[in-house]
Design a protein around this motif. Structure first.
Motif, PDB file in Angstrom:
ATOM      1  N   SER A   1     -10.403   6.885  -6.168  1.00  0.00           N
ATOM      2  CA  SER A   1      -9.513   7.725  -6.747  1.00  0.00           C
ATOM      3  C   SER A   1      -8.464   6.904  -7.302  1.00  0.00           C
ATOM      4  CB  SER A   1      -8.647   8.703  -5.709  1.00  0.00           C
ATOM      5  OG  SER A   1      -8.080   7.597  -4.869  1.00  0.00           O
TER       6      SER A   1
ATOM      7  N   PRO B   1      -2.133   6.591   3.774  1.00  0.00           N
ATOM      8  CA  PRO B   1      -3.414   6.792   3.563  1.00  0.00           C
ATOM      9  C   PRO B   1      -3.936   8.251   2.694  1.00  0.00           C
ATOM     10  CG  PRO B   1      -3.057   6.160   5.908  1.00  0.00           C
ATOM     11  CD  PRO B   1      -1.683   6.387   5.242  1.00  0.00           C
ATOM     12  N   GLY B   2      -4.726   8.399   2.038  1.00  0.00           N
ATOM     13  CA  GLY B   2      -5.160   9.449   1.307  1.00  0.00           C
ATOM     14  C   GLY B   2      -4.127   9.823   0.135  1.00  0.00           C
TER      15      GLY B   2
ATOM     16  N   ALA C   1      -9.760   2.159  -4.200  1.00  0.00           N
ATOM     17  CA  ALA C   1     -10.623   3.171  -3.945  1.00  0.00           C
ATOM     18  C   ALA C   1     -11.105   3.976  -5.062  1.00  0.00           C
ATOM     19  CB  ALA C   1      -9.953   4.023  -2.701  1.00  0.00           C
TER      20      ALA C   1
ATOM     21  N   ARG D   1       0.902  -1.309  -0.017  1.00  0.00           N
ATOM     22  CA  ARG D   1      -0.062   0.128  -0.056  1.00  0.00           C
ATOM     23  C   ARG D   1       0.730   1.212   0.012  1.00  0.00           C
ATOM     24  NH1 ARG D   1      -2.847   1.074   5.464  1.00  0.00           N
ATOM     25  NH2 ARG D   1      -3.101   3.055   4.565  1.00  0.00           N
TER      26      ARG D   1
ATOM     27  N   TRP E   1      -0.443   6.710  -6.022  1.00  0.00           N
ATOM     28  CA  TRP E   1       0.093   5.620  -5.111  1.00  0.00           C
ATOM     29  C   TRP E   1       1.601   5.360  -5.440  1.00  0.00           C
ATOM     30  CZ3 TRP E   1       1.885   0.805  -6.004  1.00  0.00           C
ATOM     31  CH2 TRP E   1       1.618  -0.341  -5.158  1.00  0.00           C
TER      32      TRP E   1
ATOM     33  N   LEU F   1     -11.541   1.197   2.397  1.00  0.00           N
ATOM     34  CA  LEU F   1     -10.532   0.660   1.765  1.00  0.00           C
ATOM     35  C   LEU F   1      -9.717  -0.298   2.787  1.00  0.00           C
ATOM     36  CD1 LEU F   1      -8.956   0.259  -0.855  1.00  0.00           C
ATOM     37  CD2 LEU F   1      -7.583   2.461  -0.106  1.00  0.00           C
ATOM     38  N   GLU F   2      -9.276   0.132   3.964  1.00  0.00           N
ATOM     39  CA  GLU F   2      -8.542  -0.564   4.839  1.00  0.00           C
ATOM     40  C   GLU F   2      -9.437  -1.664   5.490  1.00  0.00           C
ATOM     41  OE1 GLU F   2      -6.046   1.146   7.644  1.00  0.00           O
ATOM     42  OE2 GLU F   2      -5.473   2.905   6.220  1.00  0.00           O
TER      43      GLU F   2
ATOM     44  N   LYS G   1      -2.605  10.928  -3.343  1.00  0.00           N
ATOM     45  CA  LYS G   1      -2.845  11.290  -4.696  1.00  0.00           C
ATOM     46  C   LYS G   1      -2.376  10.506  -5.578  1.00  0.00           C
ATOM     47  CE  LYS G   1      -5.235  15.647  -4.093  1.00  0.00           C
ATOM     48  NZ  LYS G   1      -4.850  16.237  -2.893  1.00  0.00           N
TER      49      LYS G   1
ATOM     50  N   GLU H   1      -5.127   3.542  -3.513  1.00  0.00           N
ATOM     51  CA  GLU H   1      -5.716   4.830  -4.073  1.00  0.00           C
ATOM     52  C   GLU H   1      -5.006   5.685  -4.673  1.00  0.00           C
ATOM     53  OE1 GLU H   1      -7.348   6.759  -0.145  1.00  0.00           O
ATOM     54  OE2 GLU H   1      -5.653   5.516   0.868  1.00  0.00           O
TER      55      GLU H   1
ATOM     56  N   PRO I   1     -15.467   2.059  -1.230  1.00  0.00           N
ATOM     57  CA  PRO I   1     -15.466   3.565  -0.897  1.00  0.00           C
ATOM     58  C   PRO I   1     -14.184   3.651  -0.173  1.00  0.00           C
ATOM     59  CG  PRO I   1     -17.578   2.590  -0.130  1.00  0.00           C
ATOM     60  CD  PRO I   1     -16.813   1.577  -0.607  1.00  0.00           C
ATOM     61  N   ALA I   2     -13.482   4.792  -0.210  1.00  0.00           N
ATOM     62  CA  ALA I   2     -12.260   5.221   0.197  1.00  0.00           C
ATOM     63  C   ALA I   2     -12.409   4.808   1.853  1.00  0.00           C
ATOM     64  CB  ALA I   2     -11.930   6.644   0.142  1.00  0.00           C
TER      65      ALA I   2
END
Ligand code: LCV
Length: 259
Positions: A124, A55-56, A122, A52, A60, A185-186, A58, A102, A181-182
Motif C-alpha cells: 500500500s 499498523p494499517g 508494504a 513507522r 504514513w 512487514l513487521e 492509509k 505502509e 506482504p503487509a
C-alpha cells in the motif's frame, strides 16, 4: 499531547508517528517529539531504530504541516524549518534508521523516509514529491536527498508531476530496499533491524557517517547557491505560492498563473 510513541528493548528502538487526526502531518511539535526520542535513543546507545506509523494506516504521513507554512515573504523551507531538523537528525543518528512504510508518503515525509538508511514497505506504500502541487520552492538539500535516493530522471518526473509512485515501481527503481506482504512487514523489518544490531556498532556507525559525507560531497559554488536562493525567493514571494497554500486550506484545487 503526545504525537508519537517511542519505545526500545535496549537494542532496537521504535518511533511510531501517532497523529491520525492530521494524517501524521509533520508539525513542529511532532518533529520535536521525534527528535527528543532520537536523542534518548542515542544516549541509550541503541543499535538500530525503526521509524513507522500505526499498523494499517492509509497515510504514513501527509508531509509538512502546510497550515504552519508562512504565507509569503519568508523562506518556508530554510535551514531551521522542522523537516530539515528531522532529516538531519535521521542522517546524523549514529546507528541505522529503518523506515517501515505502509500507506501514502507525501512531500516532506517522502524526504524523511528517503533519508533513512533502509526502507521496507508494504504494497500500500506510495511516494509523492509535492512542492509543485502547492507552489512551494523546495530547497537544495532536500532535492539532494531525493537525488541520492532515486535516478535523476525519476526525481524530475516525481517533482514536476507530483504524482505518487506506487510500491512496485518504487521497488523496481531501487528507491526502497524491500517490498514485502503487509502481513510480513513487521517481522521482516524487525528481523533486519536485529541482524544489523548483531554486527559491530562501531563499524556500522562509521560507515553510516562516511556514506553521509560522501553523499553530500557535491561541489556547489557560493555564486550558484546564492543564485538558487534568489530563484527560490521569487517563488515564495509569488502570488502562486500564496494561492497554493490558500487552496489547501480552502480544500480546493489551486489556480496557478505563473506569477
Ligand atoms: C496540515 C493536513 C495535512 C498537511 N498539513 O484526509 O514537499 S512540499 O514542498 O510539498 C511540503 C511543503 C509538504 O510536504 O507539503 C505537504 C504535502 N502533502 C500533501 O500534499 C498531502 C496533503 N494531504 C492530502 O492530500 C490528504 O490529507 C491525504 C490524501 C493525505 C489524506 O486524505 P484524507 O481524506 O484521508 P483529509 O484530507 O480529510 O485530512 C484530514 C485532516 O488532516 C489535515 C486536513 O487539513 C484535515 O484537517 P481537518 O480535519 O481539520 O479538516 N491535513 C492533511 N494533510 N500536510 N494538515
Amino acid at each position: 499531547m503526545a504525537l508519537i510513541k517511542a519505545a526500545h528493548d535496549g537494542v532496537v528502538g521504535t518511533v511510531t508517528l501517532d497523529y491520525p487526526e492530521k494524517r501524521n502531518a509533520l508539525s513542529r511539535e511532532l518533529i520535536g517529539e521525534v527528535c527528543a526520542a532520537l536523542a534518548e535513543f542515542r544516549e541509550a546507545r541503541l543499535r538500530a531504530v525503526v521509524l513507522r506509523a500505526a499498523p494499517g494506516v492509509k497515510v504514513w504521513s501527509a508531509g509538512y504541516d502546510i497550515v504552519a507554512l508562512p504565507e509569503t515573504h519568508r523562506d518556508p523551507l530554510g535551514w531551521d524549518d522542522p523537516v530539515r531538523h528531522l532529516v538531519r537528525a535521521v542522517a546524523e543518528f549514529p546507528a541505522p534508521m529503518l523506515a517501515m512504510v505502509e500507506g501514502g508518503v507525501w512531500g516532506g515525509a517522502c524526504e524523511v523516509v528517503l533519508a533513512c538508511d533502509v526502507i521496507v514497505i508494504a504494497p500500500s506504500a506510495t511516494f509523492a514529491i509535492t512542492p509543485a502541487k502547492l507552489g512551494v520552492p523546495y530547497n537544495v538539500s532536500g532535492l539532494l536527498t531525493f537525488l541520492n535516493a532515486a535516478p535523476a530522471r525519476i526525481v524530475r518526473e516525481m517533482a514536476f508531476s507530483a504524482k505518487p509512485v506506487d510500491a512496485t515501481r518504487a521497488e523496481r527503481l531501487g528507491m526502497i530496499n524491500h517490498l514485502v506482504p503487509a502481513g510480513e512487514l513487521e517481522s521482516f523489518t524487525y528481523g533486519l533491524a536485529k541482524a544489523i544490531a548483531e554486527n559491530s556498532p562501531l563499524a556500522v556507525s562509521v560507515m553510516k557517517e562516511q556514506l553521509r559525507i560522501l553523499e553530500g560531497a557535491h561541489a556547489i559554488s557560493p555564486e550558484d547557491f546564492e543564485r538558487l536562493q534568489g530563484l527560490r525567493r521569487i517563488v515564495y514571494d509569488s502570488a502562486d505560492y500564496t494561492e497554493g497554500l490558500r487552496a489547501f486550506k480552502e480544500k480546493r484545487k489551486p489556480q496557478f498563473s505563473g506569477r
